[in-house]
Design a protein around this motif. Sequence first.
Motif, PDB file in Angstrom:
ATOM      1  N   ASP A 120       0.791  -0.976   0.568  1.00 38.89           N
ATOM      2  CA  ASP A 120       0.579   0.030  -0.079  1.00 38.89           C
ATOM      3  C   ASP A 120       1.114   0.911   0.237  1.00 38.89           C
ATOM      4  O   ASP A 120       1.418   1.544   1.455  1.00 38.89           O
TER       5      ASP A 120
ATOM      6  N   HIS B 299      -2.998   2.565   8.588  1.00 42.30           N
ATOM      7  CA  HIS B 299      -2.938   1.122   9.540  1.00 42.30           C
ATOM      8  C   HIS B 299      -2.008  -0.553   9.284  1.00 42.30           C
ATOM      9  O   HIS B 299      -1.378  -0.138   8.489  1.00 42.30           O
TER      10      HIS B 299
ATOM     11  N   HIS C 159      -6.496  -3.653   4.637  1.00 40.62           N
ATOM     12  CA  HIS C 159      -6.539  -2.132   5.889  1.00 40.62           C
ATOM     13  C   HIS C 159      -6.718  -4.124   7.384  1.00 40.62           C
ATOM     14  O   HIS C 159      -7.870  -4.734   7.048  1.00 40.62           O
TER      15      HIS C 159
ATOM     16  N   THR D 258       1.262   1.226   7.800  1.00 38.87           N
ATOM     17  CA  THR D 258       1.005   3.154   6.972  1.00 38.87           C
ATOM     18  C   THR D 258       1.040   3.800   7.541  1.00 38.87           C
ATOM     19  O   THR D 258       0.378   4.149   8.801  1.00 38.87           O
TER      20      THR D 258
ATOM     21  N   GLU E 214      -0.018   7.404   6.811  1.00 38.77           N
ATOM     22  CA  GLU E 214      -0.567   8.506   4.785  1.00 38.77           C
ATOM     23  C   GLU E 214      -1.267   9.563   5.675  1.00 38.77           C
ATOM     24  O   GLU E 214      -2.598   9.789   4.903  1.00 38.77           O
TER      25      GLU E 214
ATOM     26  N   GLU F  46       2.186   8.266   1.384  1.00 38.51           N
ATOM     27  CA  GLU F  46       1.979   6.841   2.086  1.00 38.51           C
ATOM     28  C   GLU F  46       3.203   6.006   2.477  1.00 38.51           C
ATOM     29  O   GLU F  46       3.177   5.357   1.115  1.00 38.51           O
TER      30      GLU F  46
HETATM   31 ZN    ZN Z   1      -3.683   2.757   3.299  1.00 42.39          ZN
END
Ligand code: ZN
Length: 357
Positions: A228, A292, A299, A319, A321, A335
Amino acid sequence: MDHQLRRTKLSARLPELEVEALLVTRLPNVRYVTGFTGSNGQALITSSGEGNLFLTDGRYTEQSRHEVPDMERDPSPADFPARIAEAFRDAGVSRVGFETAGVTYKLWQQLTEKSGVELVPVGDEIERLRWIKDPEEIELLNGAQAITDEAFERIQTKMVEGISERDLALELEWAMRQAGAEGLSFDSIVAFGENAAEPHHHPADRTLGSGDVVKFDFGALFGGYHADMTRTVAFGEPDPKFREIHELVAAAQRAGIEAVRAGVTGRDADAASRKVIEDAGYADAFSHSLGHGVGLEIHEGPTLRTQSDDVLPAGAVVTVEPGVYLPGIGGVRIEDTLVVGANGAEPLTLTPKDLVL
Ligand code: ZN
Ligand code: ZN
């Protein structure tokens, strides 16, 4: 992956939950404790380990033989609730936990009717075990991010005047697949200009023009693990306002990353980053949480947000972000994914964060 060890750890937790067994039905959790990657599987895990059972359907007889070699298996029960009830009887259990986020009311009714056991709702027990990644999981997350970094590098030459968001998103997918992705972590976000003001913009027909800000949020799926990453860049010379906002978000992200370490709450990490944006007068423009966990799900826990009491453990992957969004004008988010350590966080993301490429 040592699935047997994970089952043993789960079994050891069951007495504290005051259940004799746990029926595992959420697929990421089934995968975590068994290794099964298909679309229909369930596991019964008992506190003693006796009577543990894996269930799937006829499509997965062969696959489950390879993926779940170390468990008793029933690959094609005719009547799932009846077969589970039989498994409860075989294991001699009368008080069984079920995952609140994994059992429908209909299944709960059927199980209650057919089994006669006491079914007890259990929250995110396996999810909590999944917060702390083992070395093999970190390796897969690192692999997913390496593919993501490489794909971003590869699409630089595809950013040309007149390309649409949709086409650039397709190029991104192609680049990830070519770099070894087994799929996408989620539908890629590619947003040009004013569309970057939407945190989760769906790529459409907007075409790229000189001076546009371009926001990418995407990630590769690798070995079942998700990447991510968000980067916001400018195509040509951006509006000076974007330089200012980009610097602000980058500073907020640095503050967030510096705050991430074992023992810190998600709330405190969020606050450290959010303060930078608030102090600059953009509090209302940062409309989502800071970050998260990432793993078998895109997630997962622990969460980094204003109301989060989650305490970050060493070995969690999260993460950071922050973003600032200005309706009608555009937005910036940056992020990275990080491994939480005792004294700080180690980034998995290696892509530079410059505004102009
Ligand atoms: Zn994210
Ligand atoms: Zn993202």
